[in-house]
Write a protein that holds these residues in place. Structure first.
Motif, PDB file in Angstrom:
ATOM      1  N   LEU A 182      -8.809 -11.058   0.782  1.00  0.00           N
ATOM      2  CA  LEU A 182      -8.007 -10.605  -0.124  1.00  0.00           C
ATOM      3  C   LEU A 182      -6.593 -10.235   0.401  1.00  0.00           C
ATOM      4  CD1 LEU A 182      -7.526  -9.305  -2.732  1.00  0.00           C
ATOM      5  CD2 LEU A 182      -8.461  -7.240  -2.253  1.00  0.00           C
ATOM      6  N   ARG A 183      -6.909  -9.775   1.864  1.00  0.00           N
ATOM      7  CA  ARG A 183      -5.354  -9.399   2.547  1.00  0.00           C
ATOM      8  C   ARG A 183      -4.539 -10.439   2.579  1.00  0.00           C
ATOM      9  NH1 ARG A 183      -5.272  -6.718   8.349  1.00  0.00           N
ATOM     10  NH2 ARG A 183      -6.760  -8.504   8.889  1.00  0.00           N
ATOM     11  N   ASP A 184      -5.042 -11.684   2.758  1.00  0.00           N
ATOM     12  CA  ASP A 184      -4.256 -12.890   2.973  1.00  0.00           C
ATOM     13  C   ASP A 184      -3.544 -13.174   1.546  1.00  0.00           C
ATOM     14  OD1 ASP A 184      -3.435 -15.711   4.132  1.00  0.00           O
ATOM     15  OD2 ASP A 184      -4.794 -16.348   2.503  1.00  0.00           O
ATOM     16  N   VAL A 185      -4.273 -13.240   0.517  1.00  0.00           N
ATOM     17  CA  VAL A 185      -3.729 -13.685  -0.709  1.00  0.00           C
ATOM     18  C   VAL A 185      -2.708 -12.519  -1.085  1.00  0.00           C
ATOM     19  CG1 VAL A 185      -5.413 -12.582  -2.461  1.00  0.00           C
ATOM     20  CG2 VAL A 185      -4.288 -14.771  -3.089  1.00  0.00           C
ATOM     21  N   ALA A 218      13.912 -12.860  -6.759  1.00  0.00           N
ATOM     22  CA  ALA A 218      15.042 -11.940  -7.116  1.00  0.00           C
ATOM     23  C   ALA A 218      14.562 -10.724  -7.948  1.00  0.00           C
ATOM     24  CB  ALA A 218      15.994 -12.655  -7.677  1.00  0.00           C
ATOM     25  N   GLU A 219      13.862 -10.871  -9.051  1.00  0.00           N
ATOM     26  CA  GLU A 219      13.358  -9.943  -9.878  1.00  0.00           C
ATOM     27  C   GLU A 219      12.673  -8.768  -9.212  1.00  0.00           C
ATOM     28  OE1 GLU A 219      11.427 -10.889 -13.415  1.00  0.00           O
ATOM     29  OE2 GLU A 219      12.339 -12.766 -13.588  1.00  0.00           O
ATOM     30  N   ALA A 220      11.631  -9.024  -8.078  1.00  0.00           N
ATOM     31  CA  ALA A 220      11.020  -8.102  -7.572  1.00  0.00           C
ATOM     32  C   ALA A 220      11.557  -7.366  -6.230  1.00  0.00           C
ATOM     33  CB  ALA A 220       9.603  -8.937  -6.975  1.00  0.00           C
ATOM     34  N   MET A 221      12.896  -7.768  -6.013  1.00  0.00           N
ATOM     35  CA  MET A 221      13.575  -6.944  -4.753  1.00  0.00           C
ATOM     36  C   MET A 221      13.656  -5.708  -5.277  1.00  0.00           C
ATOM     37  SD  MET A 221      14.248  -9.227  -2.441  1.00  0.00           S
ATOM     38  CE  MET A 221      15.507  -8.581  -1.327  1.00  0.00           C
ATOM     39  N   LEU A 229       3.258 -10.879  -1.789  1.00  0.00           N
ATOM     40  CA  LEU A 229       4.379 -10.146  -1.452  1.00  0.00           C
ATOM     41  C   LEU A 229       5.393 -10.815  -0.974  1.00  0.00           C
ATOM     42  CD1 LEU A 229       2.308  -7.055   0.256  1.00  0.00           C
ATOM     43  CD2 LEU A 229       3.762  -6.794  -1.865  1.00  0.00           C
ATOM     44  N   ARG A 230       5.151 -11.820  -0.014  1.00  0.00           N
ATOM     45  CA  ARG A 230       6.187 -12.636   0.469  1.00  0.00           C
ATOM     46  C   ARG A 230       6.779 -13.496  -0.574  1.00  0.00           C
ATOM     47  NH1 ARG A 230       2.343 -13.421   4.836  1.00  0.00           N
ATOM     48  NH2 ARG A 230       1.669 -15.657   3.977  1.00  0.00           N
ATOM     49  N   ALA A 231       6.115 -14.138  -1.540  1.00  0.00           N
ATOM     50  CA  ALA A 231       6.760 -14.775  -2.634  1.00  0.00           C
ATOM     51  C   ALA A 231       7.619 -14.090  -3.411  1.00  0.00           C
ATOM     52  CB  ALA A 231       5.550 -15.277  -3.501  1.00  0.00           C
ATOM     53  N   ARG A 273       5.978  -3.763  -1.030  1.00  0.00           N
ATOM     54  CA  ARG A 273       4.636  -3.145  -1.251  1.00  0.00           C
ATOM     55  C   ARG A 273       4.085  -3.353  -2.841  1.00  0.00           C
ATOM     56  NH1 ARG A 273       4.931   3.305  -0.967  1.00  0.00           N
ATOM     57  NH2 ARG A 273       3.371   3.048  -2.287  1.00  0.00           N
ATOM     58  N   TYR A 274       3.099  -3.225  -3.191  1.00  0.00           N
ATOM     59  CA  TYR A 274       2.675  -3.096  -4.414  1.00  0.00           C
ATOM     60  C   TYR A 274       2.454  -1.559  -4.788  1.00  0.00           C
ATOM     61  CZ  TYR A 274      -2.037  -3.010  -1.794  1.00  0.00           C
ATOM     62  OH  TYR A 274      -2.964  -2.795  -1.110  1.00  0.00           O
ATOM     63  N   ARG A 275       2.358  -1.487  -6.256  1.00  0.00           N
ATOM     64  CA  ARG A 275       2.003  -0.130  -6.721  1.00  0.00           C
ATOM     65  C   ARG A 275       0.751  -0.038  -6.690  1.00  0.00           C
ATOM     66  NH1 ARG A 275       5.204   1.977 -12.032  1.00  0.00           N
ATOM     67  NH2 ARG A 275       6.811   1.612 -10.710  1.00  0.00           N
ATOM     68  N   PHE A 276      -0.102  -1.294  -7.467  1.00  0.00           N
ATOM     69  CA  PHE A 276      -1.419  -1.165  -7.340  1.00  0.00           C
ATOM     70  C   PHE A 276      -1.906  -2.441  -7.192  1.00  0.00           C
ATOM     71  CE2 PHE A 276      -0.538   2.480 -10.417  1.00  0.00           C
ATOM     72  CZ  PHE A 276      -1.363   3.689  -9.747  1.00  0.00           C
ATOM     73  N   LEU A 277      -3.173  -2.472  -6.579  1.00  0.00           N
ATOM     74  CA  LEU A 277      -3.821  -3.892  -6.553  1.00  0.00           C
ATOM     75  C   LEU A 277      -5.209  -3.556  -7.358  1.00  0.00           C
ATOM     76  CD1 LEU A 277      -4.126  -6.054  -3.413  1.00  0.00           C
ATOM     77  CD2 LEU A 277      -6.233  -5.659  -5.033  1.00  0.00           C
TER      78      LEU A 277
END
Length: 269
Positions: free
Chosen positions: A63-66, A11-14, A71-73, A78-82
Motif C-alpha cells: 500500500l505504501r508503494d502504490v 498540474a491540477e493537484a499541485m 503522490l508522485r504522479a 500529501r493526501y487528505r484521506f486514504l
C-alpha cells in the motif's frame, strides 16, 4: 472517468491535498487519486493487500508503494484521506486493527480501512439498495437493504474456503488431480494442466512446487485460469468442479438477501 495521463492531473493537484481510494484484493491492488470534489487524477496498481495471506508487513509495504506512486504522479505532497477496501477485512477496521496496519507508516487519523466487498457495494449502489457479488482470489457477497443494513455472505477466507473463488477452484482441482494420480479418482485434463502450469515433469515433483516458499495464496490461485480453460474445453471433471462452486456461490447469494429480492445485482471479479 479516466485519469488524465497527459500531465494535467499533476498540474491540477499541485498545492491540493488529494484523496486516495484503494481496492486491495488478494492478488492485485488498484488505487486512484482524486481531488476532493471528485476529479480523477491518476491510477496505479500494485501487489495485493490481504494481510491474512501475505502478512501485515508485506500488505503495508504494497500500500505504501502504490500510494507513493500516486503522490508522485499527481505532484502532491500529501493526501487528505486514504480509504482502502481490503480483502482481509469483513467489516470496518476497529481501532486496534487500524493502528497495527498503520504501523507508523500511515497516519491513522487519515486512514480508513473497510472490506473490499463493502467498497464495491457502495461504489455500485451509491447508497441505494442492492447486492454485490465479489469473486476473485476469494469471494464474498454483500447486500445493502432498503433499511441501510448491510448483510454479509461468504468471505470466509482461503483456509475455510470461499465458494467459486480462484483459490478454491485451484486447490480443489489439484486435489482432484492427486486423487487421479493415486488411482482414487478421475481428473482428465486437470492432471496435464497442473503439470504444465507448475512446470514439473511428473506428479511427485508437484510437491516441491506447491510447498515452495514463494508459492503464496495469490500465486496458487492463478492456476484457476487453467481450471476454467479446461471446463470451457469440455473436460467433465473441470466442468463439474466449476459448476458445483458456482451453485454454492449462488446459494450463498440467495440466502444473503433472503427474504427480500434485490432490485439490482452487481458481479465483480
Amino acid at each position: 472517468m479516466r485519469a488524465d495521463r497527459s500531465g494535467n492531473g499533476k498540474a491540477e493537484a499541485m498545492g491540493t491535498e488529494i484523496v486516495i481510494g484503494v481496492d486491495g484484493g488478494g492478488t492485485r491492488t488498484t488505487a486512484v487519486a482524486a481531488t476532493p470534489d471528485g476529479r480523477l487524477l491518476a491510477v496505479e496498481s500494485g501487489g495485493g493487500l490481504n494481510y491474512n495471506s501475505i502478512g501485515l508487513d508485506a500488505a503495508r509495504e504494497n500500500l505504501r508503494d502504490v500510494a507513493a506512486r500516486l503522490l508522485r504522479a499527481c505532484g502532491a505532497a500529501r493526501y487528505r484521506f486514504l480509504s482502502a477496501g481490503l480483502a482481509a477485512l469483513d467489516d470496518a477496521a476497529d481501532a486496534e486493527t487500524l493502528r497495527r496496519f498503520a504501523g507508523g507508516v500511515f497516519p491513522p487519523e487519515r486512514l480508513i480501512l473497510h472490506s473490499d466487498a463493502n467498497a464495491a457495494l457502495y461504489a455500485a449502489t451509491l447508497g441505494a439498495s442492492g447486492l454485490v457479488v465479489i469473486c476473485g482470489t476469494g469471494s464474498m457477497v454483500q447486500w445493502l437493504a432498503e433499511t441501510g443494513r448491510v448483510k454479509v455472505g461468504g468471505g470466509w477466507g482461503w483456509r475455510l474456503g470461499d465458494a467459486a473463488s480462484a483459490y478454491t477452484l485451484a486447490t480443489e482441482a489439484l486435489r482432484a488431480a492427486t486423487d487421479a494420480w493415486d488411482g482414487a479418482g478421475k481428473a482428465g485434463a486437470l492432471c496435464d494442466a497442473a503439470l504444465d502450469f507448475f512446470d514439473v515433469p511428473d506428479p511427485r515433483r508437484l510437491i516441491d512446487a506447491i510447498y515452495a516458499p514463494e508459492m503464496d495464496v495469490a500465486s496458487l490461485a492463478q492456476f484457476s485460469r487453467r481450471v476454467i480453460a479446461c471446463a470451457l474445453g469440455g473436460d467433465p471433471q473441470a466442468m463439474l468442479l466449476v459448476a458445483t462452486n458456482l451453485d454454492r456461490l449462488a446459494a450463498i447469494t440467495a440466502a444473503t438477501c433472503r427474504p427480500a429480492k434485490p432490485p439490482v445485482v452487481w458481479v465483480h471479479g
